[in-house]
Design a protein around this motif. Structure first.
Motif, PDB file in Angstrom:
ATOM      1  N   LEU A  21       0.818  -1.205   0.000  1.00 47.37           N
ATOM      2  CA  LEU A  21       0.000   0.000   0.000  1.00 47.37           C
ATOM      3  C   LEU A  21       0.858   1.265   0.000  1.00 47.37           C
ATOM      4  CD1 LEU A  21      -2.828   1.046  -0.132  1.00 47.37           C
ATOM      5  CD2 LEU A  21      -2.981   0.873   2.351  1.00 47.37           C
ATOM      6  N   GLN A  22       1.983   1.230   0.688  1.00 49.18           N
ATOM      7  CA  GLN A  22       2.872   2.384   0.680  1.00 49.18           C
ATOM      8  C   GLN A  22       3.389   2.634  -0.736  1.00 49.18           C
ATOM      9  OE1 GLN A  22       6.205   2.272   3.383  1.00 49.18           O
ATOM     10  NE2 GLN A  22       6.647   4.422   3.037  1.00 49.18           N
ATOM     11  N   ARG A  23       3.734   1.571  -1.428  1.00 52.02           N
ATOM     12  CA  ARG A  23       4.218   1.694  -2.812  1.00 52.02           C
ATOM     13  C   ARG A  23       3.135   2.272  -3.726  1.00 52.02           C
ATOM     14  NH1 ARG A  23       6.332  -3.321  -6.502  1.00 52.02           N
ATOM     15  NH2 ARG A  23       6.652  -2.130  -8.375  1.00 52.02           N
ATOM     16  N   VAL A  24       1.901   1.789  -3.565  1.00 55.77           N
ATOM     17  CA  VAL A  24       0.782   2.308  -4.363  1.00 55.77           C
ATOM     18  C   VAL A  24       0.574   3.792  -4.074  1.00 55.77           C
ATOM     19  CG1 VAL A  24      -1.720   2.199  -4.689  1.00 55.77           C
ATOM     20  CG2 VAL A  24      -0.383   0.087  -4.630  1.00 55.77           C
ATOM     21  N   CYS A  25       0.570   4.156  -2.799  1.00 57.55           N
ATOM     22  CA  CYS A  25       0.341   5.560  -2.420  1.00 57.55           C
ATOM     23  C   CYS A  25       1.427   6.473  -2.981  1.00 57.55           C
ATOM     24  CB  CYS A  25       0.265   5.698  -0.906  1.00 57.55           C
ATOM     25  SG  CYS A  25      -1.266   5.023  -0.221  1.00 57.55           S
ATOM     26  N   GLU A  26       2.669   6.030  -2.919  1.00 58.19           N
ATOM     27  CA  GLU A  26       3.752   6.823  -3.491  1.00 58.19           C
ATOM     28  C   GLU A  26       3.555   7.000  -4.994  1.00 58.19           C
ATOM     29  OE1 GLU A  26       7.304   4.773  -2.304  1.00 58.19           O
ATOM     30  OE2 GLU A  26       7.163   5.480  -0.237  1.00 58.19           O
ATOM     31  N   GLY A  27       3.080   5.948  -5.652  1.00 52.69           N
ATOM     32  CA  GLY A  27       2.866   6.001  -7.092  1.00 52.69           C
ATOM     33  C   GLY A  27       1.762   6.951  -7.519  1.00 52.69           C
ATOM     34  N   VAL A  28       0.692   7.048  -6.731  1.00 48.84           N
ATOM     35  CA  VAL A  28      -0.432   7.913  -7.107  1.00 48.84           C
ATOM     36  C   VAL A  28      -0.401   9.253  -6.384  1.00 48.84           C
ATOM     37  CG1 VAL A  28      -1.915   5.993  -7.789  1.00 48.84           C
ATOM     38  CG2 VAL A  28      -2.035   6.853  -5.444  1.00 48.84           C
ATOM     39  N   GLY A  29       0.599   9.462  -5.538  1.00 47.02           N
ATOM     40  CA  GLY A  29       0.741  10.749  -4.863  1.00 47.02           C
ATOM     41  C   GLY A  29      -0.146  10.949  -3.650  1.00 47.02           C
ATOM     42  N   TYR A  30      -0.538   9.849  -2.995  1.00 50.13           N
ATOM     43  CA  TYR A  30      -1.358   9.940  -1.785  1.00 50.13           C
ATOM     44  C   TYR A  30      -0.455   9.823  -0.560  1.00 50.13           C
ATOM     45  CZ  TYR A  30      -5.670   9.079  -4.497  1.00 50.13           C
ATOM     46  OH  TYR A  30      -6.724   9.157  -5.367  1.00 50.13           O
ATOM     47  N   PHE A  31      -0.858  10.460   0.526  1.00 47.47           N
ATOM     48  CA  PHE A  31      -0.122  10.371   1.787  1.00 47.47           C
ATOM     49  C   PHE A  31      -0.452   9.044   2.452  1.00 47.47           C
ATOM     50  CE2 PHE A  31       0.158  11.173   6.392  1.00 47.47           C
ATOM     51  CZ  PHE A  31       1.500  11.510   6.477  1.00 47.47           C
ATOM     52  N   PHE A  32       0.558   8.351   2.966  1.00 45.59           N
ATOM     53  CA  PHE A  32       0.403   7.043   3.611  1.00 45.59           C
ATOM     54  C   PHE A  32       0.907   7.133   5.046  1.00 45.59           C
ATOM     55  CE2 PHE A  32       2.369   2.978   4.795  1.00 45.59           C
ATOM     56  CZ  PHE A  32       1.293   2.126   4.648  1.00 45.59           C
ATOM     57  N   GLU A  33       0.127   6.605   5.976  1.00 46.75           N
ATOM     58  CA  GLU A  33       0.517   6.638   7.386  1.00 46.75           C
ATOM     59  C   GLU A  33       0.124   5.336   8.074  1.00 46.75           C
ATOM     60  OE1 GLU A  33      -0.092   9.572  11.234  1.00 46.75           O
ATOM     61  OE2 GLU A  33      -1.575   9.594   9.632  1.00 46.75           O
ATOM     62  N   VAL A  34       1.005   4.835   8.932  1.00 44.03           N
ATOM     63  CA  VAL A  34       0.725   3.652   9.739  1.00 44.03           C
ATOM     64  C   VAL A  34       0.609   4.107  11.181  1.00 44.03           C
ATOM     65  CG1 VAL A  34       1.557   1.408  10.526  1.00 44.03           C
ATOM     66  CG2 VAL A  34       2.031   2.157   8.191  1.00 44.03           C
ATOM     67  N   SER A  35      -0.452   3.644  11.839  1.00 46.97           N
ATOM     68  CA  SER A  35      -0.654   3.952  13.251  1.00 46.97           C
ATOM     69  C   SER A  35      -1.144   2.683  13.934  1.00 46.97           C
ATOM     70  CB  SER A  35      -1.664   5.091  13.413  1.00 46.97           C
ATOM     71  OG  SER A  35      -1.868   5.366  14.781  1.00 46.97           O
ATOM     72  N   GLY A  36      -0.226   1.969  14.565  1.00 49.50           N
ATOM     73  CA  GLY A  36      -0.593   0.720  15.228  1.00 49.50           C
ATOM     74  C   GLY A  36      -1.081  -0.313  14.237  1.00 49.50           C
ATOM     75  N   GLU A  37      -2.286  -0.767  14.442  1.00 50.75           N
ATOM     76  CA  GLU A  37      -2.877  -1.810  13.600  1.00 50.75           C
ATOM     77  C   GLU A  37      -3.796  -1.214  12.537  1.00 50.75           C
ATOM     78  OE1 GLU A  37      -2.563  -5.612  14.350  1.00 50.75           O
ATOM     79  OE2 GLU A  37      -0.741  -4.482  14.768  1.00 50.75           O
ATOM     80  N   CYS A  38      -3.442  -0.040  12.047  1.00 45.25           N
ATOM     81  CA  CYS A  38      -4.271   0.645  11.062  1.00 45.25           C
ATOM     82  C   CYS A  38      -3.380   1.427  10.098  1.00 45.25           C
ATOM     83  CB  CYS A  38      -5.211   1.596  11.794  1.00 45.25           C
ATOM     84  SG  CYS A  38      -6.350   2.445  10.716  1.00 45.25           S
ATOM     85  N   VAL A  39      -3.776   1.450   8.822  1.00 43.75           N
ATOM     86  CA  VAL A  39      -3.106   2.303   7.844  1.00 43.75           C
ATOM     87  C   VAL A  39      -4.106   3.339   7.355  1.00 43.75           C
ATOM     88  CG1 VAL A  39      -1.432   0.584   7.084  1.00 43.75           C
ATOM     89  CG2 VAL A  39      -3.617   0.745   5.915  1.00 43.75           C
ATOM     90  N   THR A  40      -3.604   4.515   7.038  1.00 33.68           N
ATOM     91  CA  THR A  40      -4.465   5.582   6.537  1.00 33.68           C
ATOM     92  C   THR A  40      -3.902   6.100   5.230  1.00 33.68           C
ATOM     93  OG1 THR A  40      -5.054   6.220   8.788  1.00 33.68           O
ATOM     94  CG2 THR A  40      -5.501   7.825   7.054  1.00 33.68           C
ATOM     95  N   CYS A  45      -7.672  15.117  -2.788  1.00 34.00           N
ATOM     96  CA  CYS A  45      -8.925  15.281  -3.510  1.00 34.00           C
ATOM     97  C   CYS A  45      -9.902  16.032  -2.610  1.00 34.00           C
ATOM     98  CB  CYS A  45      -9.551  13.929  -3.866  1.00 34.00           C
ATOM     99  SG  CYS A  45      -8.612  12.926  -5.009  1.00 34.00           S
ATOM    100  N   PRO A  46     -10.526  17.072  -3.117  1.00 35.07           N
ATOM    101  CA  PRO A  46     -11.507  17.781  -2.300  1.00 35.07           C
ATOM    102  C   PRO A  46     -12.729  16.894  -2.043  1.00 35.07           C
ATOM    103  CG  PRO A  46     -11.567  18.585  -4.561  1.00 35.07           C
ATOM    104  CD  PRO A  46     -10.405  17.631  -4.466  1.00 35.07           C
ATOM    105  N   LEU A  47     -13.308  17.040  -0.877  1.00 37.65           N
ATOM    106  CA  LEU A  47     -14.547  16.344  -0.494  1.00 37.65           C
ATOM    107  C   LEU A  47     -14.392  14.842  -0.312  1.00 37.65           C
ATOM    108  CD1 LEU A  47     -16.994  18.211  -2.918  1.00 37.65           C
ATOM    109  CD2 LEU A  47     -16.475  18.795  -0.536  1.00 37.65           C
ATOM    110  N   VAL A  48     -13.146  14.343  -0.195  1.00 36.70           N
ATOM    111  CA  VAL A  48     -12.901  12.910  -0.010  1.00 36.70           C
ATOM    112  C   VAL A  48     -12.239  12.696   1.346  1.00 36.70           C
ATOM    113  CG1 VAL A  48     -11.681  10.875  -0.880  1.00 36.70           C
ATOM    114  CG2 VAL A  48     -12.673  12.514  -2.483  1.00 36.70           C
ATOM    115  N   GLU A  49     -12.840  11.831   2.167  1.00 34.42           N
ATOM    116  CA  GLU A  49     -12.277  11.527   3.477  1.00 34.42           C
ATOM    117  C   GLU A  49     -11.097  10.563   3.352  1.00 34.42           C
ATOM    118  OE1 GLU A  49     -16.404  11.852   6.078  1.00 34.42           O
ATOM    119  OE2 GLU A  49     -15.499   9.885   5.786  1.00 34.42           O
TER     120      GLU A  49
END
Length: 92
Positions: A21-40, A45-49
């Motif tokens: 997922l980190q590789r995918v996010c880097e490829g499409v320009g999205y921010f990737f974060e890991v926090s414990g047992e969860c990735v964000t 994109c406006p209006l997208v959570e």
């Protein structure tokens, strides 16, 4: 009125999933974060959570059908099945 994706995930190959997922996010320009047992995943994109994916649990993200974010979220969520299991549904 918005549009929301809902999902249940169980990621068995957690380390591999995070790397993928980190590789995918880097490829499409999205921010990737890991926090414990969860990735964000946070797109620019406006209006997208942010898409918060637990290792084992449920979640939702409002996309408002904003493209390409909505479709990328669907692809990311369905890719969980390569590392465990996932169920995805959305507003009808």
């Amino acid at each position: 009125m918005g549009h929301t994706l809902y999902y249940t995930t169980r990621v068995e190959k957690w380390g591999e999933f995070k790397e993928f997922l980190q590789r995918v996010c880097e490829g499409v320009g999205y921010f990737f974060e890991v926090s414990g047992e969860c990735v964000t995943v946070t797109p620019d994109c406006p209006l997208v959570e942010p898409l918060r994916i637990p290792r084992d649990g449920e979640g939702f993200a409002k996309t408002n059908l904003v493209e390409p974010c909505h479709s990328i979220y669907l692809l990311v969520l369905h890719s969980v099945s390569s590392f465990g299991s996932v169920e995805v549904w959305e507003d009808s």
